[in-house]
Design an enzyme around this catalytic site. Structure first.
Site, PDB file in Angstrom:
ATOM      1  N   TYR A  62       1.082  -1.149  -0.015  1.00 50.12           N
ATOM      2  CA  TYR A  62       0.043   0.073   0.071  1.00 50.12           C
ATOM      3  C   TYR A  62       0.771   1.273   0.073  1.00 50.12           C
ATOM      4  O   TYR A  62       0.685   2.037  -0.744  1.00 50.12           O
ATOM      5  CB  TYR A  62      -0.761  -0.207   1.283  1.00 50.12           C
ATOM      6  N   GLU A  90     -11.320   5.215   5.534  1.00 47.70           N
ATOM      7  CA  GLU A  90     -10.780   6.004   6.564  1.00 47.70           C
ATOM      8  C   GLU A  90     -11.907   6.079   7.765  1.00 47.70           C
ATOM      9  O   GLU A  90     -11.488   5.763   8.895  1.00 47.70           O
ATOM     10  CB  GLU A  90     -10.528   7.243   6.097  1.00 47.70           C
ATOM     11  N   TRP A 122      -4.711   0.384  10.272  1.00 47.24           N
ATOM     12  CA  TRP A 122      -5.148   0.627   8.819  1.00 47.24           C
ATOM     13  C   TRP A 122      -4.913  -0.736   8.362  1.00 47.24           C
ATOM     14  O   TRP A 122      -5.237  -0.972   7.329  1.00 47.24           O
ATOM     15  CB  TRP A 122      -4.141   1.575   8.482  1.00 47.24           C
TER      16      TRP A 122
END
Length: 185
Positions: free
Chosen positions: A16, A38, A46
């Site tokens: 990512y 988010e 995350w």
């Protein structure tokens, strides 16, 4: 190859970081995807969201705002039992509410992209952070974005979430200066 230190925790975070984080995005569907992801991340890591990302794409109709805006209680019930996503009623309902608000922003501004990028005057902010600890949780720009999104009815868009969104979609370059991606972006 030197990376931002947070990207060294797992392969999914490394990929990512190396391929997506901080790359400017101007596609409305992808902007909506990051806005929802988010918000879903609030209180979680995350890496958890990255592992569930494909599940989100599949169960949320590839982030098609028109479809999501019409979700009724039976879709919410279906999502609440789906282990491929974060099964939190508030976050699921927020995704639906946000799809509805997103459509209104598109109607008013022509695109969500045109609306959201105004918070950085239509070009990425290039920061010069030496260490991960130098990166703030929010900025005046994320404060303004959060306030405006909330006024428009969006949910799970606090200033910290907005700043993480800004980092993800390339509105700010918060790669540390010795990271290989810093100069690339």
């Amino acid at each position: 190859m030197k990376r931002c230190e947070w990207a060294n925790r797992s392969e999914i975070e490394q990929s990512y970081h190396d391929n997506e984080w901080g790359v400017p995005i101007h596609d409305d569907r992808r902007l909506f995807e990051f806005l929802i992801l988010e918000g879903a991340q609030a209180g979680l890591s995350w890496s958890t969201i990255l592992r569930k990302r494909e599940g989100y794409r599949k169960t949320f109709d590839n982030f098609d705002t028109r479809k999501i805006a019409r979700y009724a209680e039976h879709e919410v019930s279906r999502l609440l039992v789906n282990p491929e996503i974060i099964r939190n009623r508030l976050k699921i309902n927020a995704a639906i509410t946000n799809a509805q608000a997103f459509l209104q922003v598109q109607k008013e501004f022509g695109s969500f992209d045109h609306y959201i990028w105004q918070f950085v005057h239509d070009k990425p902010i290039r920061n010069s952070r030496e260490r991960l600890s130098d990166i703030p949780c929010n900025t005046p720009e994320s404060d303004a974005m959060s306030k405006n999104l909330q006024k428009r009815g969006f949910k799970f868009v606090g200033t910290k979430i907005c700043y993480a969104f800004m980092q993800a979609v390339g509105m700010v370059n918060d790669h540390v200066v010795d990271c290989f991606r810093y100069e690339e972006l």
